[in-house]
Design a protein around this motif. Structure first.
Motif, mmCIF file in Angstrom:
data_model
loop_
_atom_site.group_PDB
_atom_site.id
_atom_site.type_symbol
_atom_site.label_atom_id
_atom_site.label_comp_id
_atom_site.label_asym_id
_atom_site.label_seq_id
_atom_site.Cartn_x
_atom_site.Cartn_y
_atom_site.Cartn_z
ATOM 1 N N THR A 120 -7.507 53.846 35.006
ATOM 2 C CA THR A 120 -7.442 52.421 35.346
ATOM 3 C C THR A 120 -5.988 51.967 35.462
ATOM 4 O O THR A 120 -5.069 52.627 34.977
ATOM 5 C CB THR A 120 -8.127 51.533 34.279
ATOM 6 O OG1 THR A 120 -7.353 51.556 33.075
ATOM 7 C CG2 THR A 120 -9.544 51.983 33.996
ATOM 8 N N ASP A 121 -5.824 50.784 36.060
ATOM 9 C CA ASP A 121 -4.502 50.166 36.087
ATOM 10 C C ASP A 121 -4.331 49.324 34.818
ATOM 11 O O ASP A 121 -5.193 49.344 33.924
ATOM 12 C CB ASP A 121 -4.305 49.349 37.368
ATOM 13 C CG ASP A 121 -5.255 48.160 37.490
ATOM 14 O OD1 ASP A 121 -5.900 47.769 36.479
ATOM 15 O OD2 ASP A 121 -5.369 47.616 38.594
ATOM 16 N N LYS A 123 -4.778 46.272 34.329
ATOM 17 C CA LYS A 123 -5.804 45.237 34.181
ATOM 18 C C LYS A 123 -7.201 45.849 34.005
ATOM 19 O O LYS A 123 -8.204 45.153 34.106
ATOM 20 C CB LYS A 123 -5.789 44.310 35.391
ATOM 21 C CG LYS A 123 -4.494 43.533 35.514
ATOM 22 C CD LYS A 123 -4.485 42.677 36.745
ATOM 23 C CE LYS A 123 -3.142 41.963 36.841
ATOM 24 N NZ LYS A 123 -2.987 41.274 38.107
ATOM 25 N N ASN A 124 -7.247 47.137 33.775
ATOM 26 C CA ASN A 124 -8.488 47.911 33.581
ATOM 27 C C ASN A 124 -9.356 48.000 34.832
ATOM 28 O O ASN A 124 -10.562 48.259 34.738
ATOM 29 C CB ASN A 124 -9.295 47.416 32.385
ATOM 30 C CG ASN A 124 -9.257 48.414 31.250
ATOM 31 O OD1 ASN A 124 -8.477 49.358 31.267
ATOM 32 N ND2 ASN A 124 -10.107 48.225 30.277
ATOM 33 N N GLN A 125 -8.756 47.785 35.997
ATOM 34 C CA GLN A 125 -9.453 48.031 37.254
ATOM 35 C C GLN A 125 -9.557 49.551 37.433
ATOM 36 O O GLN A 125 -8.548 50.263 37.328
ATOM 37 C CB GLN A 125 -8.693 47.433 38.447
ATOM 38 C CG GLN A 125 -8.770 45.934 38.536
ATOM 39 C CD GLN A 125 -10.171 45.467 38.919
ATOM 40 O OE1 GLN A 125 -10.775 45.971 39.852
ATOM 41 N NE2 GLN A 125 -10.675 44.499 38.175
ATOM 42 N N ILE A 126 -10.759 50.047 37.680
ATOM 43 C CA ILE A 126 -10.962 51.491 37.810
ATOM 44 C C ILE A 126 -10.369 51.969 39.130
ATOM 45 O O ILE A 126 -10.694 51.453 40.201
ATOM 46 C CB ILE A 126 -12.462 51.845 37.719
ATOM 47 C CG1 ILE A 126 -12.981 51.487 36.320
ATOM 48 C CG2 ILE A 126 -12.691 53.328 38.029
ATOM 49 C CD1 ILE A 126 -14.467 51.663 36.128
ATOM 50 N N ASN A 152 -13.290 48.036 43.466
ATOM 51 C CA ASN A 152 -13.222 46.729 42.798
ATOM 52 C C ASN A 152 -14.111 46.660 41.560
ATOM 53 O O ASN A 152 -14.909 45.738 41.400
ATOM 54 C CB ASN A 152 -13.588 45.600 43.771
ATOM 55 C CG ASN A 152 -12.685 45.591 44.981
ATOM 56 O OD1 ASN A 152 -11.474 45.772 44.857
ATOM 57 N ND2 ASN A 152 -13.270 45.409 46.149
ATOM 58 N N THR A 154 -14.190 46.913 37.261
ATOM 59 C CA THR A 154 -13.407 46.836 36.029
ATOM 60 C C THR A 154 -14.118 47.621 34.932
ATOM 61 O O THR A 154 -15.341 47.506 34.787
ATOM 62 C CB THR A 154 -13.238 45.364 35.593
ATOM 63 O OG1 THR A 154 -12.617 44.640 36.660
ATOM 64 C CG2 THR A 154 -12.382 45.262 34.338
ATOM 65 N N LEU A 155 -13.359 48.398 34.163
ATOM 66 C CA LEU A 155 -13.914 49.132 33.034
ATOM 67 C C LEU A 155 -14.175 48.151 31.897
ATOM 68 O O LEU A 155 -13.261 47.491 31.412
ATOM 69 C CB LEU A 155 -12.964 50.242 32.582
ATOM 70 C CG LEU A 155 -13.419 51.064 31.396
ATOM 71 C CD1 LEU A 155 -14.742 51.785 31.686
ATOM 72 C CD2 LEU A 155 -12.354 52.083 31.003
ATOM 73 N N THR A 156 -15.437 48.027 31.502
ATOM 74 C CA THR A 156 -15.843 47.149 30.397
ATOM 75 C C THR A 156 -16.791 47.908 29.485
ATOM 76 O O THR A 156 -17.370 48.929 29.885
ATOM 77 C CB THR A 156 -16.571 45.889 30.930
ATOM 78 O OG1 THR A 156 -17.702 46.309 31.702
ATOM 79 C CG2 THR A 156 -15.649 45.022 31.768
#
Length: 189
Positions: A120-121, A123-126, A152, A154-156
């Motif tokens: 991820t980056d 911001k936790n964008q995969i 688009n 996000t890792l949650t």
């Protein structure tokens, strides 16, 4: 007599070569999973300033296969370890029970371990993800390597595995459906 000895030697050596497999690293973990239950991917490792080792992930057989081009001294799980980079790295393991091939005998129920790595980056964008079954023992190993095609995302915590849109990285006889069709939940906590 020479022909007999040659025949025996040929049979022995061909069996020896065809049975050659690198051992895999065993993940010692107690599982209460039931057969065909949804997988739970548990966070095992998290690192910053990391990157995937694409040279291994995109050609796993060249490093760990039956006749590798490169001599690796470690187990296949090391292909899923991070190298230095600029991203966040997450490694998850799912322990589950599944059906195992038994060479013509009755189907065996066995415990398996899937590894899932996610990049991820900040911001936790995969950015990327790969999944593999550590007990996979049939060459080519690349057949069981799946890569995310999701955009688009996000890792949650409790993210559903199928949202990663994992597709096989190996073209197996021009198959039309390369998508990993399994249920699972990704746990960050």
């Amino acid at each position: 007599m020479k022909l007999y000895i040659f025949s025996i030697l040929t049979i022995f050596l061909s069996g020896f070569v065809s049975c050659q497999n690198k051992p895999i690293q065993t993940i010692e973990e107690v599982s209460n999973a039931k057969l065909n239950e949804a997988k739970v991917y548990i966070l095992k490792k998290q690192k910053i300033n990391s990157e995937f080792d694409y040279s291994k992930l995109n050609d796993i057989d060249a490093h760990y296969g039956r006749f590798p081009k490169f001599k690796e001294s470690d187990d296949i799980i090391s292909a899923f370890e991070p190298i230095k980079g600029q991203y966040n790295y997450y490694q998850f393991i799912a322990t589950y029970k599944g059906n195992s091939y038994n060479d013509g005998g009755p189907t065996l129920i066995k415990e398996f371990h899937d590894i899932l790595i996610i990049k991820t980056d900040s911001k936790n964008q995969i950015i990327d993800a790969y999944q593999y079954t550590l007990e996979w023992s049939e060459p080519d190993f690349q057949i069981d390597v799946y890569k995310s095609t999701a955009k688009n995302l996000t890792l949650t915590d409790n993210l559903q595995l199928n949202t990663l849109k994992l597709n096989r990285t190996y073209d197996l006889w021009n198959e039309k459906d390369k998508t990993l069709n399994e249920n699972g939940i990704i746990r960050l906590k």
